[in-house]
Design a protein around this motif. Sequence first.
Motif, mmCIF file in Angstrom:
data_model
loop_
_atom_site.group_PDB
_atom_site.id
_atom_site.type_symbol
_atom_site.label_atom_id
_atom_site.label_comp_id
_atom_site.label_asym_id
_atom_site.label_seq_id
_atom_site.Cartn_x
_atom_site.Cartn_y
_atom_site.Cartn_z
ATOM 1 N N ASP A 281 16.397 -17.692 -1.527
ATOM 2 C CA ASP A 281 17.506 -17.663 -2.483
ATOM 3 C C ASP A 281 18.172 -19.031 -2.578
ATOM 4 O O ASP A 281 18.470 -19.517 -3.678
ATOM 5 C CB ASP A 281 18.561 -16.640 -2.050
ATOM 6 N N VAL A 282 18.411 -19.646 -1.436
ATOM 7 C CA VAL A 282 19.085 -20.946 -1.417
ATOM 8 C C VAL A 282 18.238 -21.994 -2.136
ATOM 9 O O VAL A 282 18.744 -22.790 -2.933
ATOM 10 C CB VAL A 282 19.395 -21.382 0.024
ATOM 11 N N ALA A 283 16.937 -21.992 -1.857
ATOM 12 C CA ALA A 283 16.054 -22.970 -2.486
ATOM 13 C C ALA A 283 16.019 -22.790 -4.003
ATOM 14 O O ALA A 283 16.096 -23.757 -4.766
ATOM 15 C CB ALA A 283 14.655 -22.861 -1.899
ATOM 16 N N LEU A 284 15.903 -21.542 -4.456
ATOM 17 C CA LEU A 284 15.858 -21.290 -5.889
ATOM 18 C C LEU A 284 17.201 -21.578 -6.554
ATOM 19 O O LEU A 284 17.256 -22.155 -7.651
ATOM 20 C CB LEU A 284 15.436 -19.846 -6.156
ATOM 21 N N LYS A 285 18.286 -21.193 -5.884
ATOM 22 C CA LYS A 285 19.619 -21.454 -6.444
ATOM 23 C C LYS A 285 19.913 -22.951 -6.519
ATOM 24 O O LYS A 285 20.593 -23.410 -7.439
ATOM 25 C CB LYS A 285 20.691 -20.756 -5.598
ATOM 26 N N PHE A 286 19.402 -23.717 -5.563
ATOM 27 C CA PHE A 286 19.593 -25.165 -5.619
ATOM 28 C C PHE A 286 18.931 -25.724 -6.881
ATOM 29 O O PHE A 286 19.533 -26.523 -7.610
ATOM 30 C CB PHE A 286 19.013 -25.846 -4.385
ATOM 31 N N ALA A 287 17.708 -25.311 -7.157
ATOM 32 C CA ALA A 287 17.023 -25.788 -8.351
ATOM 33 C C ALA A 287 17.737 -25.332 -9.620
ATOM 34 O O ALA A 287 17.838 -26.083 -10.597
ATOM 35 C CB ALA A 287 15.576 -25.310 -8.354
ATOM 36 N N LEU A 288 18.256 -24.118 -9.613
ATOM 37 C CA LEU A 288 18.946 -23.583 -10.781
ATOM 38 C C LEU A 288 20.350 -24.151 -10.954
ATOM 39 O O LEU A 288 20.973 -23.938 -12.001
ATOM 40 C CB LEU A 288 19.027 -22.055 -10.682
ATOM 41 N N SER A 289 20.846 -24.856 -9.960
ATOM 42 C CA SER A 289 22.211 -25.378 -10.042
ATOM 43 C C SER A 289 22.352 -26.464 -11.102
ATOM 44 O O SER A 289 23.462 -26.757 -11.548
ATOM 45 C CB SER A 289 22.654 -25.932 -8.678
ATOM 46 N N ARG A 290 21.244 -27.061 -11.506
ATOM 47 C CA ARG A 290 21.302 -28.091 -12.535
ATOM 48 C C ARG A 290 21.207 -27.438 -13.919
ATOM 49 O O ARG A 290 20.267 -26.704 -14.206
ATOM 50 C CB ARG A 290 20.151 -29.083 -12.352
ATOM 51 N N PRO A 291 22.170 -27.708 -14.798
ATOM 52 C CA PRO A 291 22.165 -27.062 -16.114
ATOM 53 C C PRO A 291 20.994 -27.486 -16.993
ATOM 54 O O PRO A 291 20.648 -26.780 -17.942
ATOM 55 C CB PRO A 291 23.502 -27.506 -16.729
ATOM 56 N N GLU A 292 20.363 -28.623 -16.672
ATOM 57 C CA GLU A 292 19.218 -29.075 -17.481
ATOM 58 C C GLU A 292 17.988 -28.195 -17.270
ATOM 59 O O GLU A 292 17.069 -28.197 -18.094
ATOM 60 C CB GLU A 292 18.847 -30.515 -17.125
#
Length: 340
Positions: A281-292
């Motif tokens: 979850d943390v790894a995926l959420k980190f990638a998704l944290s960028r709006p681009e």
Amino acid sequence: MHTRLLSASKWPAEAANQVPPSIRVSEIGFGAWAIGGGWGQQQDAESMLALNAAIDRGVNFIDTAAVYGDGHSEKLIAEVLKSRSEEVFVATKSPPADGPWPPSPTCRWQDRYSAAYLRDNVNDRLQNLGVERIDLLQLHTWTRAWNDDPQPLMVLHRLRDEGKINLIGVSTPEHDQDCVIQLMRNGLVDVVQVIFNLFHQEPMAQLLPVAAETGTGVIVRVALDEGVLTGKYSADHVFPEDDFRHRYFAGDRMQRSVERAEAIREDLAAFGLEEDYTMADVALKFALSRPEVSTVIAGMRNVQQVEQNTRTSQLRDLPADMLTLLERHNWRRGVWYGGK
């Protein structure tokens, strides 16, 4: 499942009859490499169960490629989609003709992505997927050497004019992801597929801001660093020889990766979030944290992996101060494919 914009307003009015004015895709996409057989033994029945489970849970973006089982992944996807009523966006990739991977600076595009070769390959993709038009066709790799004469992309633009492709993209070479920045600024690609994860954060420097500047869609791959960022592997884990990761984690790479993944687990515990978020979850959420970022493709080969990866979309975003702390895990490890 939450959705994000993949492609939208930059389309000229005359192209409106070919390409939808906006395309929204699930923020977690289905990575279909493993179901092609490149990650060890895989049963088609299990692959189809996983694909159906993902669609049931709101996934409407699937990423595949010609080389994923020599088209086998594409054919499985086509078989599943025949039985579904949902609108699912499928992205596939055409590899270069035989030669170094990624292409070397001395490779000529005429030898690797000639017009005749690309036309034949795209026709194969259409046949395997059972469609008249490909949602997104990506060149599977690239070299900066072709940026000033990007004829392969011109061929794809002609194929789009002929109605065989909707969106055009490039999957970045691991060692030089920024080579696509010029392509984005020149308006030659609609979408780029990049490596972006807790260990590899370089796209934040320029690639992602330029994607926002140019309205280019961004597909993130390897968000889990081929699985090690899930935290489920021990330092002495060895993958079977028919699994791509046997080479990826050769030598002491698994040990070094696990040690760094454990440091991320410590950050999760320090924020008191270990009960609510898995390492994945943390790894995926980190990638998704960028709006681009338009979508993050996670490899899914069974229903359990589908359930784990899709649940992330329903979780609240990570706290801003935790995201800042996680930036310390950027790892300048070089390109492992090259033998380091």
